[in-house]
Design a protein around this motif. Structure first.
Motif, PDB file in Angstrom:
ATOM      1  N   THR A   1       0.826  -1.207   0.000  1.00  0.00           N
ATOM      2  CA  THR A   1       0.000   0.000   0.000  1.00  0.00           C
ATOM      3  C   THR A   1       0.858   1.253   0.000  1.00  0.00           C
ATOM      4  OG1 THR A   1      -1.686  -1.198   1.226  1.00  0.00           O
ATOM      5  CG2 THR A   1      -1.868   1.186   1.198  1.00  0.00           C
ATOM      6  N   LEU A   2       1.902   1.276   0.831  1.00  0.00           N
ATOM      7  CA  LEU A   2       2.746   2.466   0.916  1.00  0.00           C
ATOM      8  C   LEU A   2       3.636   2.649  -0.300  1.00  0.00           C
ATOM      9  CD1 LEU A   2       3.753   2.496   4.669  1.00  0.00           C
ATOM     10  CD2 LEU A   2       2.340   4.138   3.480  1.00  0.00           C
ATOM     11  N   SER A   3       3.735   1.642  -1.151  1.00  0.00           N
ATOM     12  CA  SER A   3       4.499   1.794  -2.390  1.00  0.00           C
ATOM     13  C   SER A   3       3.729   2.623  -3.402  1.00  0.00           C
ATOM     14  CB  SER A   3       4.826   0.418  -2.983  1.00  0.00           C
ATOM     15  OG  SER A   3       5.697  -0.258  -2.118  1.00  0.00           O
ATOM     16  N   ASP A   4       2.467   2.839  -3.140  1.00  0.00           N
ATOM     17  CA  ASP A   4       1.650   3.711  -3.986  1.00  0.00           C
ATOM     18  C   ASP A   4       2.227   5.124  -3.881  1.00  0.00           C
ATOM     19  OD1 ASP A   4      -0.322   5.487  -4.919  1.00  0.00           O
ATOM     20  OD2 ASP A   4      -1.941   4.131  -4.321  1.00  0.00           O
ATOM     21  N   PRO A   5       2.484   5.794  -5.007  1.00  0.00           N
ATOM     22  CA  PRO A   5       3.050   7.145  -4.960  1.00  0.00           C
ATOM     23  C   PRO A   5       2.241   8.120  -4.105  1.00  0.00           C
ATOM     24  CG  PRO A   5       3.138   6.320  -7.195  1.00  0.00           C
ATOM     25  CD  PRO A   5       2.359   5.310  -6.381  1.00  0.00           C
ATOM     26  N   LYS A   6       0.976   7.812  -3.890  1.00  0.00           N
ATOM     27  CA  LYS A   6       0.120   8.664  -3.048  1.00  0.00           C
ATOM     28  C   LYS A   6       0.636   8.703  -1.611  1.00  0.00           C
ATOM     29  CE  LYS A   6      -4.643   8.666  -1.355  1.00  0.00           C
ATOM     30  NZ  LYS A   6      -5.914   7.960  -1.438  1.00  0.00           N
ATOM     31  N   TYR A   7       1.276   7.617  -1.146  1.00  0.00           N
ATOM     32  CA  TYR A   7       1.712   7.507   0.240  1.00  0.00           C
ATOM     33  C   TYR A   7       3.222   7.488   0.425  1.00  0.00           C
ATOM     34  CZ  TYR A   7      -3.092   5.921   0.742  1.00  0.00           C
ATOM     35  OH  TYR A   7      -4.447   5.819   0.696  1.00  0.00           O
TER      36      TYR A   7
ATOM     37  N   GLY B   1       6.939   9.027  -0.717  1.00  0.00           N
ATOM     38  CA  GLY B   1       7.683  10.061  -1.429  1.00  0.00           C
ATOM     39  C   GLY B   1       8.659   9.515  -2.447  1.00  0.00           C
ATOM     40  N   LYS B   2       9.338   8.419  -2.104  1.00  0.00           N
ATOM     41  CA  LYS B   2      10.293   7.814  -3.035  1.00  0.00           C
ATOM     42  C   LYS B   2       9.580   7.339  -4.297  1.00  0.00           C
ATOM     43  CE  LYS B   2      13.483   6.059   0.455  1.00  0.00           C
ATOM     44  NZ  LYS B   2      14.036   4.838   1.059  1.00  0.00           N
ATOM     45  N   MET B   3       8.403   6.740  -4.115  1.00  0.00           N
ATOM     46  CA  MET B   3       7.653   6.243  -5.270  1.00  0.00           C
ATOM     47  C   MET B   3       7.074   7.387  -6.095  1.00  0.00           C
ATOM     48  SD  MET B   3       8.005   3.116  -5.537  1.00  0.00           S
ATOM     49  CE  MET B   3       8.601   1.746  -4.600  1.00  0.00           C
ATOM     50  N   ALA B   4       6.711   8.489  -5.447  1.00  0.00           N
ATOM     51  CA  ALA B   4       6.203   9.653  -6.178  1.00  0.00           C
ATOM     52  C   ALA B   4       7.285  10.216  -7.093  1.00  0.00           C
ATOM     53  CB  ALA B   4       5.707  10.714  -5.203  1.00  0.00           C
ATOM     54  N   VAL B   5       8.509  10.321  -6.575  1.00  0.00           N
ATOM     55  CA  VAL B   5       9.630  10.811  -7.389  1.00  0.00           C
ATOM     56  C   VAL B   5       9.909   9.838  -8.528  1.00  0.00           C
ATOM     57  CG1 VAL B   5      12.109  11.298  -7.374  1.00  0.00           C
ATOM     58  CG2 VAL B   5      10.662  12.157  -5.525  1.00  0.00           C
ATOM     59  N   LEU B   6       9.928   8.541  -8.220  1.00  0.00           N
ATOM     60  CA  LEU B   6      10.171   7.531  -9.250  1.00  0.00           C
ATOM     61  C   LEU B   6       9.095   7.587 -10.331  1.00  0.00           C
ATOM     62  CD1 LEU B   6      11.733   5.123 -10.379  1.00  0.00           C
ATOM     63  CD2 LEU B   6      10.348   3.649  -8.882  1.00  0.00           C
ATOM     64  N   ALA B   7       7.841   7.708  -9.934  1.00  0.00           N
ATOM     65  CA  ALA B   7       6.745   7.772 -10.913  1.00  0.00           C
ATOM     66  C   ALA B   7       6.919   8.980 -11.832  1.00  0.00           C
ATOM     67  CB  ALA B   7       5.399   7.831 -10.201  1.00  0.00           C
ATOM     68  N   GLY B   8       7.325  10.115 -11.264  1.00  0.00           N
ATOM     69  CA  GLY B   8       7.559  11.309 -12.077  1.00  0.00           C
ATOM     70  C   GLY B   8       8.698  11.110 -13.062  1.00  0.00           C
ATOM     71  N   LEU B   9       9.789  10.523 -12.585  1.00  0.00           N
ATOM     72  CA  LEU B   9      10.927  10.255 -13.468  1.00  0.00           C
ATOM     73  C   LEU B   9      10.547   9.276 -14.582  1.00  0.00           C
ATOM     74  CD1 LEU B   9      13.832   9.916 -10.876  1.00  0.00           C
ATOM     75  CD2 LEU B   9      13.562  11.717 -12.592  1.00  0.00           C
ATOM     76  N   LEU B  10       9.788   8.249 -14.237  1.00  0.00           N
ATOM     77  CA  LEU B  10       9.380   7.273 -15.248  1.00  0.00           C
ATOM     78  C   LEU B  10       8.481   7.896 -16.317  1.00  0.00           C
ATOM     79  CD1 LEU B  10       8.824   4.089 -13.063  1.00  0.00           C
ATOM     80  CD2 LEU B  10      10.717   4.562 -14.634  1.00  0.00           C
TER      81      LEU B  10
END
Length: 109
Positions: free
Chosen positions: A74-80, A82-91
């Protein structure tokens, strides 16, 4: 008064909490879901981690009672996360540029 004589609000010697807090800070830096206790976590870490989770994750109370595995997904969701939010933006940028991406992780969990 030496640090050996210093106690927290629960009358626990501060010196004995050093490694507990160090471990909790390392877990927090890697991923918030690591704060959720599992079978190998000491009683002191369990109570301290639960208290931290209740305060920090008060806006997401469903995480406090989940298992570590479920919360991690659940926390891997970019919504929760920060690391995944940055990764999603870069991707998104790399996809737009049609670039190839290799993603490495030091995590073994």
């Amino acid at each position: 008064m030496s640090s050996e004589d210093t106690f927290n609000s629960k009358n626990v010697p501060v010196k004995s909490l050093t490694f507990t807090y160090l471990s909790l800070l390392l877990k927090t830096a890697n991923h918030a879901a690591l704060l959720i206790p599992d079978a190998s976590t000491s009683e002191l870490q369990v109570s301290t981690a639960r208290e931290i989770c209740e305060r920090v994750l008060s806006h997401c109370p469903e995480f406090v009672d989940q298992t570590r595995h479920a919360a991690f997904r659940t926390l891997s969701d970019p919504k929760y996360c920060g690391k995944m939010a940055v990764l999603a933006g870069l991707l998104r940028v790399f996809r737009k540029e049609r670039s190839k991406v290799l993603l490495f992780s030091y995590s073994t969990r």
